[in-house]
Structures are given as structure tokens and as C-alpha cells.
Design a protein around this motif. Structure first.
Motif, PDB file in Angstrom:
ATOM      1  N   MET A   1      -9.596   0.523   4.457  1.00 41.23           N
ATOM      2  CA  MET A   1      -9.315   1.695   5.302  1.00 41.23           C
ATOM      3  C   MET A   1      -8.301   1.323   6.382  1.00 41.23           C
ATOM      4  O   MET A   1      -8.314   0.234   6.907  1.00 41.23           O
ATOM      5  CB  MET A   1     -10.626   2.169   5.914  1.00 41.23           C
ATOM      6  N   HIS A   2      -7.419   2.249   6.743  1.00 38.69           N
ATOM      7  CA  HIS A   2      -6.392   1.979   7.741  1.00 38.69           C
ATOM      8  C   HIS A   2      -6.996   1.960   9.144  1.00 38.69           C
ATOM      9  O   HIS A   2      -7.729   2.854   9.528  1.00 38.69           O
ATOM     10  CB  HIS A   2      -5.310   3.056   7.650  1.00 38.69           C
ATOM     11  N   GLU A   6      -3.448   0.102  14.294  1.00 39.73           N
ATOM     12  CA  GLU A   6      -2.271  -0.508  13.670  1.00 39.73           C
ATOM     13  C   GLU A   6      -1.168   0.520  13.480  1.00 39.73           C
ATOM     14  O   GLU A   6      -1.451   1.697  13.309  1.00 39.73           O
ATOM     15  CB  GLU A   6      -2.651  -1.057  12.296  1.00 39.73           C
ATOM     16  N   PRO A   7       0.098   0.051  13.478  1.00 36.72           N
ATOM     17  CA  PRO A   7       1.164   0.996  13.159  1.00 36.72           C
ATOM     18  C   PRO A   7       1.018   1.491  11.723  1.00 36.72           C
ATOM     19  O   PRO A   7       0.560   0.747  10.855  1.00 36.72           O
ATOM     20  CB  PRO A   7       2.434   0.161  13.324  1.00 36.72           C
ATOM     21  N   ARG A   8       1.376   2.761  11.505  1.00 31.11           N
ATOM     22  CA  ARG A   8       1.201   3.354  10.174  1.00 31.11           C
ATOM     23  C   ARG A   8       2.217   2.803   9.168  1.00 31.11           C
ATOM     24  O   ARG A   8       1.947   2.734   7.987  1.00 31.11           O
ATOM     25  CB  ARG A   8       1.334   4.872  10.294  1.00 31.11           C
ATOM     26  N   PHE A   9       3.382   2.421   9.695  1.00 31.09           N
ATOM     27  CA  PHE A   9       4.431   1.895   8.817  1.00 31.09           C
ATOM     28  C   PHE A   9       4.930   0.556   9.351  1.00 31.09           C
ATOM     29  O   PHE A   9       4.973   0.350  10.562  1.00 31.09           O
ATOM     30  CB  PHE A   9       5.606   2.870   8.734  1.00 31.09           C
ATOM     31  N   SER A  10       5.329  -0.322   8.441  1.00 31.87           N
ATOM     32  CA  SER A  10       5.903  -1.595   8.860  1.00 31.87           C
ATOM     33  C   SER A  10       7.353  -1.365   9.293  1.00 31.87           C
ATOM     34  O   SER A  10       7.938  -0.323   8.995  1.00 31.87           O
ATOM     35  CB  SER A  10       5.847  -2.594   7.700  1.00 31.87           C
ATOM     36  N   ALA A  11       7.913  -2.365   9.977  1.00 32.55           N
ATOM     37  CA  ALA A  11       9.295  -2.246  10.459  1.00 32.55           C
ATOM     38  C   ALA A  11      10.252  -2.082   9.278  1.00 32.55           C
ATOM     39  O   ALA A  11      11.199  -1.286   9.328  1.00 32.55           O
ATOM     40  CB  ALA A  11       9.659  -3.480  11.273  1.00 32.55           C
ATOM     41  N   ASN A  12       9.968  -2.821   8.208  1.00 26.08           N
ATOM     42  CA  ASN A  12      10.819  -2.749   7.013  1.00 26.08           C
ATOM     43  C   ASN A  12      10.780  -1.351   6.392  1.00 26.08           C
ATOM     44  O   ASN A  12      11.804  -0.803   5.985  1.00 26.08           O
ATOM     45  CB  ASN A  12      10.353  -3.796   6.002  1.00 26.08           C
ATOM     46  N   GLU A  13       9.566  -0.772   6.358  1.00 18.46           N
ATOM     47  CA  GLU A  13       9.422   0.585   5.801  1.00 18.46           C
ATOM     48  C   GLU A  13      10.209   1.602   6.616  1.00 18.46           C
ATOM     49  O   GLU A  13      10.850   2.496   6.056  1.00 18.46           O
ATOM     50  CB  GLU A  13       7.944   1.002   5.857  1.00 18.46           C
ATOM     51  N   GLN A  80       4.117   1.488  -4.650  1.00 20.40           N
ATOM     52  CA  GLN A  80       4.711   2.801  -4.380  1.00 20.40           C
ATOM     53  C   GLN A  80       5.368   3.366  -5.634  1.00 20.40           C
ATOM     54  O   GLN A  80       5.292   4.573  -5.886  1.00 20.40           O
ATOM     55  CB  GLN A  80       5.745   2.687  -3.261  1.00 20.40           C
ATOM     56  N   SER A 137      -8.110   8.820  -1.980  1.00 22.65           N
ATOM     57  CA  SER A 137      -8.047   7.451  -1.451  1.00 22.65           C
ATOM     58  C   SER A 137      -8.850   7.296  -0.170  1.00 22.65           C
ATOM     59  O   SER A 137      -9.198   6.191   0.222  1.00 22.65           O
ATOM     60  CB  SER A 137      -6.591   7.058  -1.197  1.00 22.65           C
TER      61      SER A 137
ATOM     62  N   ALA B  17       0.728  -4.205   8.998  1.00 21.45           N
ATOM     63  CA  ALA B  17       2.177  -3.942   9.037  1.00 21.45           C
ATOM     64  C   ALA B  17       2.957  -5.252   9.104  1.00 21.45           C
ATOM     65  O   ALA B  17       4.005  -5.400   8.454  1.00 21.45           O
ATOM     66  CB  ALA B  17       2.513  -3.059  10.233  1.00 21.45           C
ATOM     67  N   ASP B  21       5.562  -6.637   6.294  1.00 18.64           N
ATOM     68  CA  ASP B  21       6.936  -7.062   6.561  1.00 18.64           C
ATOM     69  C   ASP B  21       7.214  -8.447   5.985  1.00 18.64           C
ATOM     70  O   ASP B  21       8.294  -8.709   5.444  1.00 18.64           O
ATOM     71  CB  ASP B  21       7.206  -7.057   8.069  1.00 18.64           C
ATOM     72  N   ARG B  27       3.007  -1.033   4.188  1.00 20.01           N
ATOM     73  CA  ARG B  27       1.670  -1.248   4.740  1.00 20.01           C
ATOM     74  C   ARG B  27       0.619  -0.619   3.831  1.00 20.01           C
ATOM     75  O   ARG B  27      -0.489  -1.138   3.654  1.00 20.01           O
ATOM     76  CB  ARG B  27       1.572  -0.646   6.153  1.00 20.01           C
ATOM     77  N   ASN B  31      -2.750  -2.378   2.326  1.00 22.59           N
ATOM     78  CA  ASN B  31      -4.060  -1.728   2.459  1.00 22.59           C
ATOM     79  C   ASN B  31      -4.716  -1.533   1.081  1.00 22.59           C
ATOM     80  O   ASN B  31      -5.906  -1.793   0.911  1.00 22.59           O
ATOM     81  CB  ASN B  31      -3.882  -0.384   3.170  1.00 22.59           C
ATOM     82  N   THR B  35      -8.249  -3.376  -0.034  1.00 17.37           N
ATOM     83  CA  THR B  35      -9.436  -2.568  -0.348  1.00 17.37           C
ATOM     84  C   THR B  35      -9.751  -2.570  -1.849  1.00 17.37           C
ATOM     85  O   THR B  35     -10.685  -1.895  -2.280  1.00 17.37           O
ATOM     86  CB  THR B  35      -9.245  -1.111   0.126  1.00 17.37           C
TER      87      THR B  35
END
Lengths: 139, 62
Positions: A1-2, A6-13, A80, A137, B17, B21, B27, B31, B35
Motif C-alpha cells: 500500500m502507498h 511518500e511522494p506519489r511519483f519519483s523524480a524520474n517519473e 507500466q 489494486s 520514490a 529513481d 514508484r 509498490n 506488495t
């Protein structure tokens, strides 16, 4: 689970998303720049090859959109890409089921619909598939 | 397949995150692996093992 901390997206994303938005936004802008004069002048032109060329010219902008989308799919990671493939496969199957069924209904006298409707159906099916996946999910 | 990525990440004080990276993935992917919703490909499993300085079998188990 998120974890919400935490940030939702990484810097790369974020960087890749910005790159995609730039490329897709530019291609949409070019599409519109061709579409508007095409719609303004195309319908009033005399029938012939030139009229066809003017009315179909916006597809050049569409090719740029396809290029931007293809680049984004290549940039996606393996998970993805799998999610995208699953969602697109399902939405294509749903679209085929709906359009074929309606095609048979047209034979039975239902009103004929424009081909523009097809993308609306596929886009809606894609969105619904994505929402269902998101909901599943989190269960 | 089970894995100890969440524990290894926590030991190092890394966020999902940050790990994403380091691995050049999203991310969401980290996750999903943590999980157990997604089993990574062999190249990604190797990248994870290399990043943590462990063997693949020390991280992943059936």
C-alpha cells in the motif's frame, strides 16, 4: 500500500511525464494549427484532389501525436507497459463488442452513427478499465 | 513470489520514490513488487539485487 507521506511519483517519473506532456502538447498544437484552416477552407473548395488533401491534412498532426505516444510507451518501465497493454487489450475488446453489436442493430434499422463515435467508446472503455484496475489494486 | 524489498528499503531509510529513481522505474512499480502484485523480470531482479548488494535468492523466494 502507498504511504501517504511518500511522494506519489519519483523524480524520474516527473521528468518523463513533463517530457511526454511537452511532446504531446506540441503535436496537439500543430494538429490544431492545421485543423482550423482545413475546416475553414476545405468544405467550400471545389471537389477534387486538392479538397481531399486539405481536408485530410490534419492527419499530419496526428502522426506527430502517434510518435509522441510511441516514445512515451518506450519510456515506460516493464510493469507500466504490462498495465497499458492489459488496459488497451480490454478496451479494444469492449469497443469491438459494442461496435459490432451496434453494426448489427444498424442493419435492423437503428440510426447510422459517425466513425467519430468509435474513439469515444474506446476512450471511455479505457477509462473505465483503468478505474476498475485502480479500485481492484486498493482492495 | 515473496521478497524482502520493503524491509531492505526500510533498513536504508529509502522511500519508494527514491528506490524507484535508483532502479529507473516508477514508484507504482516498486509498490507493486513490494506488495507481491508484480514479479519483476530477471534484468530488474538483478538490478534490485545489485543495488542492495545481495544475491537474487537473498531477496526473492518462492
Amino acid at each position: 500500500m502507498h504511504n501517504s507521506a511518500e511522494p506519489r511519483f519519483s523524480a524520474n517519473e516527473r521528468k518523463l511525464s513533463q517530457q511526454y506532456l511537452r511532446e504531446l502538447g506540441s503535436s496537439i498544437a500543430i494538429y490544431l494549427a492545421i485543423l482550423i484552416p482545413s475546416l475553414m477552407y476545405g468544405p467550400g473548395m471545389a471537389d477534387g484532389a486538392l479538397k481531399t488533401a486539405v481536408l485530410t491534412a490534419p492527419v499530419l498532426g496526428f502522426f506527430l501525436m502517434i510518435w509522441a505516444i510511441a516514445r512515451q510507451v518506450q519510456r515506460m518501465d516493464e510493469y507500466q507497459q504490462r498495465l497499458t497493454l492489459e488496459s488497451l487489450s480490454l478496451s479494444a475488446a469492449i469497443t469491438a463488442a459494442i461496435t459490432f453489436t451496434y453494426g448489427f442493430l444498424e442493419n435492423a434499422g437503428y440510426p447510422r452513427l459517425s466513425m467519430f463515435v468509435v474513439w469515444g467508446i474506446m476512450g471511455s472503455a479505457w477509462a473505465i478499465t483503468g478505474l476498475l484496475r485502480c479500485w481492484a489494486s486498493k482492495r | 513470489m515473496n521478497n524482502s524489498i520493503r524491509e531492505l528499503r526500510a533498513e536504508r531509510g529509502w522511500s519508494q520514490a527514491h528506490l524507484a529513481d535508483q532502479l529507473a522505474v516508477s514508484r507504482q512499480t516498486v509498490n507493486a513488487i513490494e506488495t507481491g502484485r508484480y514479479d519483476p523480470s530477471l534484468p530488474l531482479a538483478f538490478a534490485i539485487a545489485r543495488l542492495f548488494g545481495l544475491a537474487i535468492e537473498d531477496i526473492f523466494s518462492i
